[in-house]
Scaffold this motif. Sequence first.
Motif, PDB file in Angstrom:
ATOM      1  N   ASP A 221      31.188  -4.113  -4.691  1.00  0.00           N
ATOM      2  CA  ASP A 221      30.261  -2.954  -5.495  1.00  0.00           C
ATOM      3  C   ASP A 221      30.504  -3.099  -6.796  1.00  0.00           C
ATOM      4  O   ASP A 221      30.267  -1.844  -7.492  1.00  0.00           O
ATOM      5  CB  ASP A 221      30.320  -1.698  -4.789  1.00  0.00           C
ATOM      6  CG  ASP A 221      28.942  -0.845  -4.936  1.00  0.00           C
ATOM      7  OD1 ASP A 221      28.003  -1.516  -5.301  1.00  0.00           O
ATOM      8  OD2 ASP A 221      28.914   0.479  -4.593  1.00  0.00           O
ATOM      9  N   VAL A 236      27.035   1.010  -1.701  1.00  0.00           N
ATOM     10  CA  VAL A 236      27.091   1.378  -0.287  1.00  0.00           C
ATOM     11  C   VAL A 236      26.695   2.539  -0.144  1.00  0.00           C
ATOM     12  O   VAL A 236      26.344   2.810   0.973  1.00  0.00           O
ATOM     13  CB  VAL A 236      28.666   1.140  -0.124  1.00  0.00           C
ATOM     14  CG1 VAL A 236      29.187   1.261   1.299  1.00  0.00           C
ATOM     15  CG2 VAL A 236      28.815  -0.450  -0.672  1.00  0.00           C
ATOM     16  N   THR A 249      34.758  -1.621   0.796  1.00  0.00           N
ATOM     17  CA  THR A 249      33.961  -1.857  -0.248  1.00  0.00           C
ATOM     18  C   THR A 249      35.175  -1.937  -1.429  1.00  0.00           C
ATOM     19  O   THR A 249      36.143  -1.217  -1.476  1.00  0.00           O
ATOM     20  CB  THR A 249      33.055  -0.820  -0.785  1.00  0.00           C
ATOM     21  OG1 THR A 249      32.312  -1.390  -2.014  1.00  0.00           O
ATOM     22  CG2 THR A 249      33.871   0.567  -1.339  1.00  0.00           C
TER      23      THR A 249
END
Length: 404
Positions: A221, A236, A249
């Motif tokens: 991300d 996310v 993530t």
Amino acid sequence: MPQESATAPPRDAIAPGPAASVRPVSGAAFDWIDAAHDHRRRAGLVRTLRPRPAASPLLDLAGNDYLGLARHPEVTDAAARAARQWGAGATGSRLVTGSTELHAQLEAELAAFCGFEAALVLSSGYAANLAAVTALTDRTTLLVSDAGNHASLIDGCRLSRARTEVTPHADPAAVRAALDGHRGRALAVTDSVFSVDGDAAPLGALAAACRAHGAALLVDDAHGLGVLGDGGRGAVAAAGLAGDADVVTTVTLSKALGSQGGAVLGPARVIEHLVNTARSFIFDTGLAPAAAGGALAALRLLRREPQRSRRAREVAAALHTRLTAAGLSAVRPDAAVVSVQAPSPQQAVRWAADCREAGLAVGCFRPPSVPDGISRLRLTARGDLTDDQVDTAVGVIIATAPAG
């Protein structure tokens, strides 16, 4: 580096052997580099370092300072205070002397902000991706990787030695097909926002495909944090996946947070596993305290001023609308990256140079950075740009655009 024996003489006291003293020195061993350089030059793919001054006169649409926080006084003051308090460097790996109370505070606040149980800070986003991919796989794991993924995810797949299936870009059906029939551990990896075109991955559909097969999902991300989601909590979180037991993530602290470093976020047991197994965490020096302090200040500022993320998206939309209205081919942005196609690598380089001469810094992406072979200008839609600055940028890009 292996330690020398306590009884062995020091290395500088060992006389070189006869072969070492008479062996001729030849530069021919690296002659192949000249041929490789000539090939890059003919293809318009030579890259050059361009040191910038501390105070540049250029309007910057090239860097990844999405929220304009890299020079914010609160961020730079916090970085300076951290350096004075903790020192210029971390002094060692995180498992030795490189973990400070500042690192722990950053991890706790980053995890809470993004909606995950725990976080682990590393020296870069690249190191974070290597850590996550390699520590969560082994030779029996199936890795499913999007064709447009960042180089750090690709390198993580290679280093993992797991079987890797590369699927067409942003294609959940292809991910499902790749997972069909596999009975062991599996991990799908994807960028949330792809760094070349700025388009977003279909995270909800990808998560559904993974869950249908009991696979985990790893999302980079880097380009979503600070720009997408409620108050900039990331792609996310925007997809409703933050904190889920099967989702991990990675983020970078060097883009929207204006500092340096990276982090892995996920279930506490995943983070504990990385602490014990991830080589790019265990054997790397910890993030410098100044970077940790700056990132923590930027995170707190974003939490206080969530409108910064909305402004970055507004600037991106304005750039896209006005450039496409002028006849340029630009990908509709899902976050803060605006990609404008160029006719060739050579023309992309010339276009970027002409923009620079006109006072505007833009990114220039060419093969091999672009998997489809299409060269582009890459524009960063910063949340601190004024309307007048957007007007200036649009005018320069249009005026310098190559014919055809």
